[in-house]
Design an enzyme around this catalytic site. Sequence first.
Site, PDB file in Angstrom:
ATOM      1  N   TYR A 127       0.828  -1.207   0.000  1.00 57.70           N
ATOM      2  CA  TYR A 127       0.000   0.000   0.000  1.00 57.70           C
ATOM      3  C   TYR A 127       0.865   1.261   0.000  1.00 57.70           C
ATOM      4  O   TYR A 127       0.598   2.215   0.722  1.00 57.70           O
ATOM      5  CB  TYR A 127      -0.913   0.009   1.237  1.00 57.70           C
ATOM      6  CG  TYR A 127      -1.969  -1.066   1.253  1.00 57.70           C
ATOM      7  CD1 TYR A 127      -2.454  -1.647   0.089  1.00 57.70           C
ATOM      8  CD2 TYR A 127      -2.511  -1.499   2.461  1.00 57.70           C
ATOM      9  CE1 TYR A 127      -3.431  -2.623   0.118  1.00 57.70           C
ATOM     10  CE2 TYR A 127      -3.503  -2.471   2.502  1.00 57.70           C
ATOM     11  CZ  TYR A 127      -3.959  -3.027   1.322  1.00 57.70           C
ATOM     12  OH  TYR A 127      -4.944  -3.983   1.364  1.00 57.70           O
ATOM     13  N   ASP A 216      -5.945  -2.375  12.661  1.00 54.54           N
ATOM     14  CA  ASP A 216      -4.977  -3.390  12.256  1.00 54.54           C
ATOM     15  C   ASP A 216      -5.319  -4.650  13.045  1.00 54.54           C
ATOM     16  O   ASP A 216      -5.295  -4.640  14.279  1.00 54.54           O
ATOM     17  CB  ASP A 216      -3.562  -2.898  12.581  1.00 54.54           C
ATOM     18  CG  ASP A 216      -2.478  -3.900  12.223  1.00 54.54           C
ATOM     19  OD1 ASP A 216      -2.696  -5.116  12.378  1.00 54.54           O
ATOM     20  OD2 ASP A 216      -1.381  -3.470  11.827  1.00 54.54           O
ATOM     21  N   PHE A 217      -5.660  -5.733  12.367  1.00 53.02           N
ATOM     22  CA  PHE A 217      -6.163  -6.896  13.115  1.00 53.02           C
ATOM     23  C   PHE A 217      -5.110  -7.584  13.980  1.00 53.02           C
ATOM     24  O   PHE A 217      -5.450  -8.392  14.833  1.00 53.02           O
ATOM     25  CB  PHE A 217      -6.912  -7.898  12.240  1.00 53.02           C
ATOM     26  CG  PHE A 217      -6.255  -8.330  10.957  1.00 53.02           C
ATOM     27  CD1 PHE A 217      -4.971  -8.838  10.923  1.00 53.02           C
ATOM     28  CD2 PHE A 217      -6.957  -8.230   9.761  1.00 53.02           C
ATOM     29  CE1 PHE A 217      -4.388  -9.261   9.742  1.00 53.02           C
ATOM     30  CE2 PHE A 217      -6.383  -8.656   8.561  1.00 53.02           C
ATOM     31  CZ  PHE A 217      -5.093  -9.169   8.555  1.00 53.02           C
ATOM     32  N   HIS A 235      -3.162 -16.755   3.946  1.00 52.34           N
ATOM     33  CA  HIS A 235      -2.096 -17.135   3.013  1.00 52.34           C
ATOM     34  C   HIS A 235      -0.996 -16.067   2.908  1.00 52.34           C
ATOM     35  O   HIS A 235       0.062 -16.316   2.346  1.00 52.34           O
ATOM     36  CB  HIS A 235      -2.675 -17.465   1.630  1.00 52.34           C
ATOM     37  CG  HIS A 235      -3.030 -16.273   0.795  1.00 52.34           C
ATOM     38  ND1 HIS A 235      -2.910 -16.279  -0.580  1.00 52.34           N
ATOM     39  CD2 HIS A 235      -3.503 -15.048   1.123  1.00 52.34           C
ATOM     40  CE1 HIS A 235      -3.289 -15.112  -1.057  1.00 52.34           C
ATOM     41  NE2 HIS A 235      -3.656 -14.347  -0.054  1.00 52.34           N
ATOM     42  N   GLN A 286       5.811 -12.002  -3.004  1.00 51.01           N
ATOM     43  CA  GLN A 286       5.055 -10.822  -2.585  1.00 51.01           C
ATOM     44  C   GLN A 286       4.838 -10.677  -1.079  1.00 51.01           C
ATOM     45  O   GLN A 286       4.650  -9.559  -0.601  1.00 51.01           O
ATOM     46  CB  GLN A 286       3.674 -10.834  -3.254  1.00 51.01           C
ATOM     47  CG  GLN A 286       3.646 -10.150  -4.603  1.00 51.01           C
ATOM     48  CD  GLN A 286       2.279  -9.548  -4.854  1.00 51.01           C
ATOM     49  OE1 GLN A 286       1.320 -10.260  -5.074  1.00 51.01           O
ATOM     50  NE2 GLN A 286       2.196  -8.250  -4.818  1.00 51.01           N
TER      51      GLN A 286
END
Length: 325
Positions: A127, A216-217, A235, A286
């Site tokens: 982001y 933010d979890f 994942h 990634q």
Amino acid sequence: AVTTLFAACELGVFDLLSQSKQSMRAAEIAHRLKTNVDGMERLLAACVGLELLHVEMIEGEAVYYNAELSRIYLTRSSPKSLFQSIQYNSQTIYLCWHNLTDAVREGRNQYERAFGVSSKDFFEALYRSEEEVLKFMELMNSVWNICGRDVVTAFDLSTFEKICDLGGCSGAIAKQCVLTYPEAMVTIFDLPKVVEMSKKHFVSAEENRISFQEGDFFRDPLPVADLYVLARILHDWTDEKCVELLIKVNKACQPGGGVLLIEALLNEDKSGPLTVQLYSLNMLVQTEGRERSPTEYLRLLEAAGFKDIQVQRTGKLYDTILGRK
């Protein structure tokens, strides 16, 4: 083959042919899209070979038109369009894949090499600008517009009235939940910048059964809910972080509630499916995560205290796993 698809989408070949509603000569397509005629002829021929376009001869000249697959999935105006997904793959993911060899050597993501940004917090890298946030959200939105109904109906979720979509992104899964289950209320929990973009571009104010909570979890308290949906969340992370998050979900979950994992599942012996094997390599370049088998997800859920765990294969790309508190 992949870069041929990328180029044809980026240049607008499929959109032009869709808008024209008739077959077109290569020279006309090149003129309308402001490209070299010879280059366009070669690109169109390759698209015919890939079965993305059809060609026929009229008065000794080749004319081109969209294959059905391209009309449905590659034109921007189609409700099932994957155009944004293809753009994100072309402009972001593929640049990380250029460094696959380094990723395998080092066992870590490649944002630093690909974009010159720190990869310590990969979501900060992912982001890194408002434009990148929107591109990623459009990617996820296009995926769930096609696959969302299959995964929210794999189990009967009608007993869960209060649903929390963790990392709910564009709200596509939340929309499928409220469409399918008339009593459901869904809270999308995501980072502030994602919530802002979701409200601005994807979820209208009229969607009164969908609400938002910023956070933010890993760091912030989770909303209380009957069911927590984690669609393509685990994942991204290591086993340790997955268990940490699932323990937090278990503690926040109402008694009798549950967690629904939506993931692409590997075979138990990792022999396939090929798409999921390639996804796992993508997680290497990634993120810090991986694709997993059903048993591997079951172990994560059990380690976090969930019971009565069921796996439901959809026969499509993504499957579901439901665990109960």
